[in-house]
Design an enzyme around this catalytic site. Structure first.
Site, PDB file in Angstrom:
ATOM      1  N   CYS A   7      -4.212  12.781  13.813  1.00 33.08           N
ATOM      2  CA  CYS A   7      -4.852  11.506  13.517  1.00 33.08           C
ATOM      3  C   CYS A   7      -4.661  10.624  14.732  1.00 33.08           C
ATOM      4  O   CYS A   7      -4.055  11.041  15.716  1.00 33.08           O
ATOM      5  CB  CYS A   7      -4.280  10.867  12.259  1.00 33.08           C
ATOM      6  SG  CYS A   7      -2.635  10.230  12.480  1.00 33.08           S
ATOM      7  N   LYS A  43       0.830  -1.209   0.000  1.00 32.33           N
ATOM      8  CA  LYS A  43       0.000   0.000   0.000  1.00 32.33           C
ATOM      9  C   LYS A  43       0.865   1.259   0.000  1.00 32.33           C
ATOM     10  O   LYS A  43       0.639   2.182  -0.780  1.00 32.33           O
ATOM     11  CB  LYS A  43      -0.898  -0.006   1.245  1.00 32.33           C
ATOM     12  CG  LYS A  43      -1.490   1.340   1.605  1.00 32.33           C
ATOM     13  CD  LYS A  43      -2.347   1.284   2.854  1.00 32.33           C
ATOM     14  CE  LYS A  43      -1.625   1.454   4.169  1.00 32.33           C
ATOM     15  NZ  LYS A  43      -1.297   2.833   4.554  1.00 32.33           N
ATOM     16  N   ASN A  44       1.863   1.282   0.893  1.00 27.87           N
ATOM     17  CA  ASN A  44       2.627   2.523   1.064  1.00 27.87           C
ATOM     18  C   ASN A  44       3.642   2.776  -0.046  1.00 27.87           C
ATOM     19  O   ASN A  44       4.265   3.825  -0.092  1.00 27.87           O
ATOM     20  CB  ASN A  44       3.307   2.544   2.441  1.00 27.87           C
ATOM     21  CG  ASN A  44       2.279   2.757   3.544  1.00 27.87           C
ATOM     22  OD1 ASN A  44       1.132   3.104   3.273  1.00 27.87           O
ATOM     23  ND2 ASN A  44       2.685   2.520   4.783  1.00 27.87           N
ATOM     24  N   ARG A  81      -8.499  -0.479   5.081  1.00 26.54           N
ATOM     25  CA  ARG A  81      -7.646   0.525   4.439  1.00 26.54           C
ATOM     26  C   ARG A  81      -6.318  -0.083   4.004  1.00 26.54           C
ATOM     27  O   ARG A  81      -5.690   0.405   3.074  1.00 26.54           O
ATOM     28  CB  ARG A  81      -7.352   1.662   5.417  1.00 26.54           C
ATOM     29  CG  ARG A  81      -8.559   2.481   5.763  1.00 26.54           C
ATOM     30  CD  ARG A  81      -8.161   3.638   6.620  1.00 26.54           C
ATOM     31  NE  ARG A  81      -7.034   4.350   6.018  1.00 26.54           N
ATOM     32  CZ  ARG A  81      -6.338   5.300   6.611  1.00 26.54           C
ATOM     33  NH1 ARG A  81      -6.648   5.655   7.827  1.00 26.54           N
ATOM     34  NH2 ARG A  81      -5.348   5.891   6.001  1.00 26.54           N
ATOM     35  N   ASP A  91       5.179   0.347  11.955  1.00 27.31           N
ATOM     36  CA  ASP A  91       3.955  -0.283  11.444  1.00 27.31           C
ATOM     37  C   ASP A  91       3.833  -1.752  11.856  1.00 27.31           C
ATOM     38  O   ASP A  91       2.828  -2.394  11.542  1.00 27.31           O
ATOM     39  CB  ASP A  91       3.887  -0.168   9.916  1.00 27.31           C
ATOM     40  CG  ASP A  91       3.595   1.261   9.468  1.00 27.31           C
ATOM     41  OD1 ASP A  91       3.210   2.089  10.315  1.00 27.31           O
ATOM     42  OD2 ASP A  91       3.756   1.544   8.266  1.00 27.31           O
ATOM     43  N   ARG A 150       1.361  14.387  13.681  1.00 26.63           N
ATOM     44  CA  ARG A 150       1.842  14.188  12.308  1.00 26.63           C
ATOM     45  C   ARG A 150       1.819  15.438  11.426  1.00 26.63           C
ATOM     46  O   ARG A 150       1.043  15.522  10.466  1.00 26.63           O
ATOM     47  CB  ARG A 150       1.055  13.048  11.649  1.00 26.63           C
ATOM     48  CG  ARG A 150       1.221  11.746  12.392  1.00 26.63           C
ATOM     49  CD  ARG A 150       0.445  10.636  11.756  1.00 26.63           C
ATOM     50  NE  ARG A 150       1.112  10.062  10.600  1.00 26.63           N
ATOM     51  CZ  ARG A 150       0.562   9.171   9.800  1.00 26.63           C
ATOM     52  NH1 ARG A 150      -0.657   8.754  10.038  1.00 26.63           N
ATOM     53  NH2 ARG A 150       1.223   8.687   8.780  1.00 26.63           N
TER      54      ARG A 150
HETATM   55  C1  EPZ Z   1       4.574   6.840   6.517  1.00 27.42           C
HETATM   56  O1  EPZ Z   1       3.828   7.887   7.118  1.00 27.42           O
HETATM   57  C2  EPZ Z   1       3.616   5.681   6.361  1.00 27.42           C
HETATM   58  N1  EPZ Z   1       2.521   6.095   5.487  1.00 27.42           N
HETATM   59  C3  EPZ Z   1       3.112   5.231   7.715  1.00 27.42           C
HETATM   60  O2  EPZ Z   1       2.310   4.093   7.524  1.00 27.42           O
HETATM   61  C4  EPZ Z   1       4.305   4.855   8.594  1.00 27.42           C
HETATM   62  O3  EPZ Z   1       3.849   4.550   9.897  1.00 27.42           O
HETATM   63  C5  EPZ Z   1       5.292   6.014   8.662  1.00 27.42           C
HETATM   64  O4  EPZ Z   1       5.665   6.445   7.335  1.00 27.42           O
HETATM   65  C6  EPZ Z   1       6.575   5.669   9.413  1.00 27.42           C
HETATM   66  O5  EPZ Z   1       7.182   4.567   8.831  1.00 27.42           O
HETATM   67  C7  EPZ Z   1       2.694   6.076   4.159  1.00 27.42           C
HETATM   68  O6  EPZ Z   1       3.738   5.728   3.638  1.00 27.42           O
HETATM   69  C8  EPZ Z   1       1.531   6.485   3.337  1.00 27.42           C
HETATM   70  P1  EPZ Z   1       6.723  10.105   8.567  1.00 27.42           P
HETATM   71  P2  EPZ Z   1       4.421   9.367   7.145  1.00 27.42           P
HETATM   72  O7  EPZ Z   1       6.600  11.400   7.880  1.00 27.42           O
HETATM   73  O8  EPZ Z   1       5.263   9.573   5.947  1.00 27.42           O
HETATM   74  C9  EPZ Z   1       7.273  13.359  12.009  1.00 27.42           C
HETATM   75  C10 EPZ Z   1       0.433   2.655   7.969  1.00 27.42           C
HETATM   76  O9  EPZ Z   1      -0.069   2.091   8.979  1.00 27.42           O
HETATM   77  N2  EPZ Z   1       7.160  14.398  10.960  1.00 27.42           N
HETATM   78  O10 EPZ Z   1       7.843   9.202   8.196  1.00 27.42           O
HETATM   79  O11 EPZ Z   1       3.285  10.277   7.391  1.00 27.42           O
HETATM   80  C11 EPZ Z   1       5.982  12.584  12.210  1.00 27.42           C
HETATM   81  O12 EPZ Z   1       5.079  13.279  13.035  1.00 27.42           O
HETATM   82  C12 EPZ Z   1       1.011   4.034   8.101  1.00 27.42           C
HETATM   83  O13 EPZ Z   1       0.442   2.162   6.844  1.00 27.42           O
HETATM   84  C13 EPZ Z   1       7.304  15.717  11.276  1.00 27.42           C
HETATM   85  O14 EPZ Z   1       7.508  16.091  12.435  1.00 27.42           O
HETATM   86  O15 EPZ Z   1       5.353   9.312   8.414  1.00 27.42           O
HETATM   87  C14 EPZ Z   1       6.487  11.312  12.808  1.00 27.42           C
HETATM   88  O16 EPZ Z   1       6.695  11.460  14.190  1.00 27.42           O
HETATM   89  C15 EPZ Z   1       0.548   4.857   9.220  1.00 27.42           C
HETATM   90  N3  EPZ Z   1       7.193  16.658  10.272  1.00 27.42           N
HETATM   91  C16 EPZ Z   1       7.823  11.101  12.113  1.00 27.42           C
HETATM   92  O17 EPZ Z   1       8.171  12.385  11.579  1.00 27.42           O
HETATM   93  C17 EPZ Z   1       6.969  16.298   8.983  1.00 27.42           C
HETATM   94  O18 EPZ Z   1       6.886  17.189   8.127  1.00 27.42           O
HETATM   95  C18 EPZ Z   1       7.831  10.109  10.958  1.00 27.42           C
HETATM   96  O19 EPZ Z   1       6.718  10.360  10.127  1.00 27.42           O
HETATM   97  C19 EPZ Z   1       6.844  14.939   8.659  1.00 27.42           C
HETATM   98  C20 EPZ Z   1       6.941  14.000   9.672  1.00 27.42           C
END
Ligand code: EPZ
Length: 418
Positions: free
Chosen positions: A117, A22-23, A397, A305, A122
């Site tokens: 969320c 998916k991702n 999802r 995840d 996030r």
């Molecule tokens: C991706 O989310 C995945 N989603 C998530 O999968 C996964 O849990 C996550 O990466 C971590 O591996 C998709 O790929 C669609 P991040 P993403 O930006 O990209 C902080 C699932 O269950 N952050 O890597 O949104 C954030 O808050 C899901 O399939 C900032 O502070 O995650 C978090 O603490 C849920 N500022 C950390 O970084 C930003 O601008 C990592 O988040 C961006 C992120």
């Protein structure tokens, strides 16, 4: 709303095909916005989130069509609207992945801010900061971010922290920027690598994807491409735990064990018998698992995840395991539900201390997010008696026909329309 009724106790046996990731599919679909050419994607899972992103692209004027089993044709030729509305972003944060491609190709985008969320606040500040550095003008108003740029310019961007979709958004933006972009402290996830492979097939010039320094030499246009989405390492990990928690013997096919090193390492440490092969993984478990400690981390660390699923396994382990969540602030929503099934878990900040109990018991429980739901399914499969899982739309999802796949392995699972 549908429920899952699961009677636990049956050891899972047989083989199960792992779906496309998916991702990885989500950013690959939004990459269709970068070109007039047609994208042909294979191994795309049929999931709610894929429907949502397809709906979003169609809303912009793109054509997105299913072609045969797992095929998806995406054409960004007729894109004429540059907005991702609140209604769609609210249901799926990954909608923010349209931002980079839209600004890069059309010089403008208006995307609803995702907001909080279930697993934490996030923010997308790192996506926006990177675009700004590339010369985009960013305005926030009325809950929307508006980005404008005549043509993005390549530059050096150092991420404060690893962000998966942030890296993907900027990778897509940089592909069409003028000059060279260097992304430092970039996310190394296999899904990022998969997107980079698709972009390269479209004509992008990318070096270092999968390491934390990625260099992108911008090109004026990108073209058509065909691409096969990688296997879903999280779905595979979830089925591996399902085999272990039921003391079963399951072979996963069409999977990529090389993307699962950290998770497989922990499962081995817990006593799970793993036999990986090319594109497959046999998972066997006879005894009660041993307790292991886990700390989540960006790839190649232990995936956040998979944290909830591992906790389900540890709930029945011999001993106490300490599970630390370092990626998200609030990703222990499954704990209260596991407690209802007899688990013994105490949370202090980002750490959960899980004292294994000999046997979980079925109970009515509530799914709260995608991976929390998966952990409840796993706990239910290993529990005594029947578990009723409410709000399983979360599960839909991210897991393709999960009840069919589990039933085929001998699980007693029914979807009930309530
Ligand atoms: C991706 O989310 C995945 N989603 C998530 O999968 C996964 O849990 C996550 O990466 C971590 O591996 C998709 O790929 C669609 P991040 P993403 O930006 O990209 C902080 C699932 O269950 N952050 O890597 O949104 C954030 O808050 C899901 O399939 C900032 O502070 O995650 C978090 O603490 C849920 N500022 C950390 O970084 C930003 O601008 C990592 O988040 C961006 C992120």
């Amino acid at each position: 709303m549908d429920q899952l009724h699961i009677r636990g106790g049956a050891p899972l046996k047989g083989s199960v095909r792992v779906s496309g990731a998916k991702n990885a599919a989500l950013p690959c679909i939004t990459a269709g916005l970068l070109t007039e050419g047609d994208l042909r994607l294979a191994n795309v899972p049929r999931l709610k989130d894929i429907e949502t992103i397809s709906r979003l692209l169609r809303h912009m004027g793109a054509a997105v069509e299913e072609v045969g089993a797992g095929g998806l044709a995406v054409s960004g030729r007729a894109v004429s609207r540059f907005e991702a509305p609140y209604e769609l972003v609210r249901t799926m944060r990954a909608s923010v992945l349209v931002l980079g491609p839209l600004v890069a190709r059309f010089g403008r985008a208006r995307v609803s801010l995702p907001g909080g969320c279930a697993i934490g606040p996030r923010p997308i500040n790192l996506h926006l900061g990177g675009l700004k550095q590339m010369g985009a003008e960013i305005d926030l108003s009325g809950g929307y971010v508006e980005a404008k740029a005549r043509r993005l310019r390549g530059t050096r961007i150092v991420f404060d922290m690893k962000t998966v979709t942030g890296t993907e958004n900027l990778l897509m933006a940089a592909a069409l920027a003028e000059g060279t972009t260097v992304l430092e402290n970039a996310a190394c996830e296999p899904e990022v690598q998969d997107l980079a492979a698709l972009l390269a097939a479209m004509g992008a010039r990318i070096r270092g994807a999968g390491t934390d320094t990625v260099t992108v030499e911008g090109v004026p246009t990108l073209g058509p491409a065909t691409h096969r989405i990688i296997a879903d390492r999280i779905e595979a990990g979830t089925f591996a735990v399902a085999a272990a928690i039921t003391r079963g013997d399951v072979t996963l096919t069409d999977c990529a064990p090389e993307h699962m090193e950290a998770v497989l390492g922990k499962l081995r440490e817990a006593g799970v018998d793993l036999t990986p092969g090319p594109g497959r993984l046999r998972v066997r478990m006879r005894d009660r698992p041993r307790a292991v400690n886990v700390q989540t981390a960006p790839y190649p660390g232990f995936a956040t995840d998979m944290q909830a699923q591992l906790m389900a396994l540890m709930s029945g382990a011999d001993g106490r395991s300490v599970i630390t969540e370092t990626v998200f602030e609030n990703r222990f929503m499954h704990v209260n539900e596991l407690l209802r099934m007899g688990a013994d878990v105490k949370i202090a900040g980002r750490t959960a201390s899980v004292q294994g109990v000999p046997q979980l018991r079925g109970a009515p429980v509530m799914a709260t997010d995608l991976r929390a739901s998966a952990s409840l399914v796993l706990a239910a499969l290993g529990a005594e008696g029947t578990t009723v899982i409410h709000r399983i739309y979360h599960l839909d999802r991210g897991y393709e026909t999960i009840e069919r796949k589990l039933s085929a392995l001998g699980a007693d699972v029914r979807r009930v329309r309530a």
